[in-house]
Design an enzyme around this catalytic site. Structure first.
Site, PDB file in Angstrom:
ATOM      1  N   LYS A   1      30.806  31.294  36.637  1.00 34.53           N
ATOM      2  CA  LYS A   1      31.048  32.391  37.575  1.00 34.53           C
ATOM      3  C   LYS A   1      29.814  33.272  37.684  1.00 34.53           C
ATOM      4  CE  LYS A   1      33.872  35.864  39.476  1.00 34.53           C
ATOM      5  NZ  LYS A   1      35.197  36.382  39.766  1.00 34.53           N
TER       6      LYS A   1
ATOM      7  N   ARG B   1      29.484  32.839  47.362  1.00 35.10           N
ATOM      8  CA  ARG B   1      30.558  33.264  46.477  1.00 35.10           C
ATOM      9  C   ARG B   1      31.935  32.823  46.975  1.00 35.10           C
ATOM     10  NH1 ARG B   1      30.841  39.176  43.460  1.00 35.10           N
ATOM     11  NH2 ARG B   1      32.855  38.860  42.476  1.00 35.10           N
TER      12      ARG B   1
ATOM     13  N   LYS C   1      34.228  42.762  41.441  1.00 31.68           N
ATOM     14  CA  LYS C   1      35.256  43.005  42.463  1.00 31.68           C
ATOM     15  C   LYS C   1      36.321  43.938  41.896  1.00 31.68           C
ATOM     16  CE  LYS C   1      35.513  38.881  45.392  1.00 31.68           C
ATOM     17  NZ  LYS C   1      36.540  37.972  45.950  1.00 31.68           N
TER      18      LYS C   1
ATOM     19  N   ASN D   1      36.704  30.880  45.916  1.00 26.06           N
ATOM     20  CA  ASN D   1      38.015  30.965  46.550  1.00 26.06           C
ATOM     21  C   ASN D   1      38.685  29.606  46.696  1.00 26.06           C
ATOM     22  OD1 ASN D   1      38.443  33.807  47.093  1.00 26.06           O
ATOM     23  ND2 ASN D   1      36.602  33.645  48.354  1.00 26.06           N
TER      24      ASN D   1
ATOM     25  N   HIS E   1      49.973  34.085  39.756  1.00 26.58           N
ATOM     26  CA  HIS E   1      48.780  33.862  40.577  1.00 26.58           C
ATOM     27  C   HIS E   1      48.199  32.464  40.356  1.00 26.58           C
ATOM     28  CE1 HIS E   1      45.107  34.567  42.783  1.00 26.58           C
ATOM     29  NE2 HIS E   1      44.388  34.321  41.697  1.00 26.58           N
TER      30      HIS E   1
ATOM     31  N   GLU F   1      29.588  38.401  47.978  1.00 26.21           N
ATOM     32  CA  GLU F   1      30.426  37.436  48.685  1.00 26.21           C
ATOM     33  C   GLU F   1      30.035  37.285  50.143  1.00 26.21           C
ATOM     34  OE1 GLU F   1      34.682  38.250  48.617  1.00 26.21           O
ATOM     35  OE2 GLU F   1      34.980  36.204  47.994  1.00 26.21           O
TER      36      GLU F   1
ATOM     37  N   HIS G   1      46.658  32.261  48.172  1.00 22.73           N
ATOM     38  CA  HIS G   1      46.993  33.628  48.576  1.00 22.73           C
ATOM     39  C   HIS G   1      48.081  33.634  49.644  1.00 22.73           C
ATOM     40  CE1 HIS G   1      42.888  35.445  47.233  1.00 22.73           C
ATOM     41  NE2 HIS G   1      43.823  35.647  46.314  1.00 22.73           N
TER      42      HIS G   1
ATOM     43  N   GLU H   1      42.244  28.821  37.049  1.00 22.76           N
ATOM     44  CA  GLU H   1      40.890  29.261  37.406  1.00 22.76           C
ATOM     45  C   GLU H   1      39.846  28.445  36.639  1.00 22.76           C
ATOM     46  OE1 GLU H   1      40.473  31.330  39.827  1.00 22.76           O
ATOM     47  OE2 GLU H   1      42.356  32.439  39.947  1.00 22.76           O
TER      48      GLU H   1
ATOM     49  N   HIS I   1      42.329  29.267  46.651  1.00 22.68           N
ATOM     50  CA  HIS I   1      42.855  30.616  46.854  1.00 22.68           C
ATOM     51  C   HIS I   1      43.238  30.890  48.300  1.00 22.68           C
ATOM     52  CE1 HIS I   1      41.369  31.137  42.835  1.00 22.68           C
ATOM     53  NE2 HIS I   1      41.778  32.386  42.785  1.00 22.68           N
TER      54      HIS I   1
ATOM     55  N   ARG J   1      31.236  58.971  43.005  1.00 23.68           N
ATOM     56  CA  ARG J   1      30.471  57.881  43.649  1.00 23.68           C
ATOM     57  C   ARG J   1      30.050  56.793  42.655  1.00 23.68           C
ATOM     58  NH1 ARG J   1      27.691  62.262  46.193  1.00 23.68           N
ATOM     59  NH2 ARG J   1      28.663  62.745  48.194  1.00 23.68           N
TER      60      ARG J   1
END
Lengths: 360, 360
Positions: free
Chosen positions: A227, A241, A143, A245, A265, A237, A252, A185, A248, A121
């Site tokens: 960031k 947040r 993340k 993106n 990417h 998020e 994506h 980025e 993105h 956990r």
């Protein structure tokens, strides 16, 4: 060495940015008073370049280190690799006081972070990113994820690291295309969060492309600060947040449509920025010239802003499977000017298609 | 209906305890303003008994419900079942605004909670426990997990529910042995946390064994309050929350040694309480009579305190693999008197063996 704090209450941590940061891992972990067992998770190519600095530092601080080797790149991010990583943690006798050190790019950080987030956990993880993309983005904010056959990063967890070590000297060993991909980025952070940082990048393009140590340290630390300021205000998020993106959402979708093979990417993000800047302009949200300035900087660092014009209808279809969708609606982050953003729902499909046509 | 708040800042939620709580799921979820897609995760036997109440309530509140069927019992808690559950979530179009409703005992709650914790890095889950064990313990506090071939609950996450619905009328359908097994956790809460609650259980044994509705509601809500107060002060089991492991350190080891087949979980906890009470007495930590009073109540509700005396050395060996171990040391929660506890490291193995001999 630049020290960037991330303030998240009980989950606060530091980002250490600079040449030689990797060699500090043993001493820094000792300060955190963790248990003596450490799993160093990495891949063969990265270990060959940077493994010795990490293991020497851990051994000098009397940690017991077990190395867990991952397949290279995105192939590390499967459920099978996660299962074998848990198995290795168990073999090594890791308990809740133990620490995982993730040494590598975004894929290593994602897999090792997810394995650490779910083993017993959740045990501690140190992110030690060795790519520009991971240093300015993926390693900060907690993340973690693995891929599903039908969707990238579908399975994951938010799990803040105990410490981030961004050793900018590792960037000197990056292939040119991978390095430039990371600059997407950096530019993204400037566009939506900080006009002064954007200008610093504009002025520093030459030094950045030469990978001058001082420029690397300043720019990486600047992105980390930006960031961190977002993550501090929206850890999981829920709203703010989403700003990260920018570029993105379309990026994506382009990656999905091209099978994650054609573009790195950051290249897809660069195309995404070009398209999303076009959307903002078409909606009358952005002032004239805002898109041109973004495109100019992307091109100056060698990132693509054209050459992905085919099958815009497939790109639009891929958007509907975006993880940020809420009951089918995808939010777009748009930049009305450099250093500002707005979250926009319900962008008309025709506008998206028009903006994608600019990428042809 | 008794309303027990769990105060965890942004992750706060309510526990609704009482007959008919399941029928409130639709209205309560609507209040939480979640997206319209819901996955109802359960097993066939539980769905046959209680599924209609849940689906009717969700449909009345205009939710889109997909039912995900799990294998019964611990067989639900595998990585394979987690993977197929993620697959079903994806098929059903669940996004980050969607909700998982876990209807069933501890195994359903663990698997559904883990699947929700990791799908898209975490979506909302409503715990709707239908066993006494799950109502007074497993459904509260956000522990989720699946098993590993070599260790139970090895892989998991902390993921607080958005809401817990403990419908005490579901307890009327439980087999006698399963019901009594749940009483072990009720008694545990009294022993280490609250002498008045312990006395209430002592006085109410008759009504509890008859499963009188008012007694069920009062005792379940009381345990929920006690567990909530611990979780509020130590969400991620760093220190205080260990108190809830009273009886579980030895209990888990007995379960492991007997292959999780011979004893129900609560029966193993009952044996664990008897042994750990013996350890406290032998260490001179507990006053005379404290063990006898615990054993008397366990026996009064039909739980075992003897009959597990074989292979104490195997039990001691199993202790070393306890998830709570820190660099090899296992902490014991011990009760110096009813309503109090102390965390003790380094209990001598000889003392553990002596206490285990009492279980013969």
């Amino acid at each position: 060495m630049i020290d960037v704090p991330v303030n998240l209450g009980a989950r606060s941590y530091r980002i250490l940015v600079g040449a030689g940061a990797l060699a500090m891992v043993g001493a820094e972990l000792a300060r955190l008073k963790v248990g003596r067992r450490v799993a160093l998770v990495s891949d063969a190519a990265i270990l060959a370049l940077h493994g010795a600095a990490v293991t020497r530092s851990l051994a000098a601080a009397s940690f017991d280190v077990t190395t867990v080797l991952l397949p290279e790149g995105e192939r590390a991010k499967t459920l099978e690799v996660a299962a074998s990583t848990w198995e290795r943690f168990l073999d090594a006798g890791l308990d809740r006081s133990s620490t995982v050190v993730a040494l590598g790019g975004g894929a290593v950080g994602d897999l090792a972070g997810f394995a650490a987030a779910t083993y017993m956990r959740g045990i501690g993880v140190v992110q030690a990113p060795t790519t520009l993309l991971a240093q300015v983005d993926a390693s900060i904010g907690g993340k973690t994820a693995i891929d599903h056959a039908r969707a990238k990063n579908l399975i994951g967890a938010f799990h803040q690291p105990r410490l981030v070590l961004s050793d900018t000297s590792t960037l000197l060993t990056l292939p040119e295309r991978e390095y430039r991909s990371g600059l997407a980025e950096v530019i993204k952070h400037g566009i939506v969060l900080d006009a002064a940082y954007f200008e610093d990048v504009e002025r520093g393009v030459g030094a950045l492309l030469e990978r001058e140590p001082a420029a690397l340290e300043r720019i990486v630390a600047g992105s980390c600060r930006l960031k961190a300021s977002v993550v501090e205000r929206d850890e999981q998020e829920s709203e703010l947040r989403h700003v990260l993106n920018y570029g993105h959402t379309i990026g994506h979708a382009i990656e999905a449509v091209t099978g994650y093979r054609r573009f790195a990417h950051g290249e897809a993000v660069s195309l995404g920025i070009a398209a999303e800047a076009g959307i903002a302009e078409r909606l009358g949200l952005a002032k004239p010239g805002v898109r041109a300035r973004q495109v100019r900087l992307l091109e100056a660092v060698g990132l693509p802003v054209r050459g992905a014009g085919e099958a815009p209808s497939l790109v639009v279809e891929a958007l509907s499977r975006d993880k940020k969708a809420r009951d089918g609606r995808v939010p777009f982050v748009l930049a009305p000017e450099i250093g500002a953003f707005r979250l926009v729902f319900d962008v008309p499909t025709a506008t998206i298609l028009d903006a994608l046509a600019d990428l042809a």
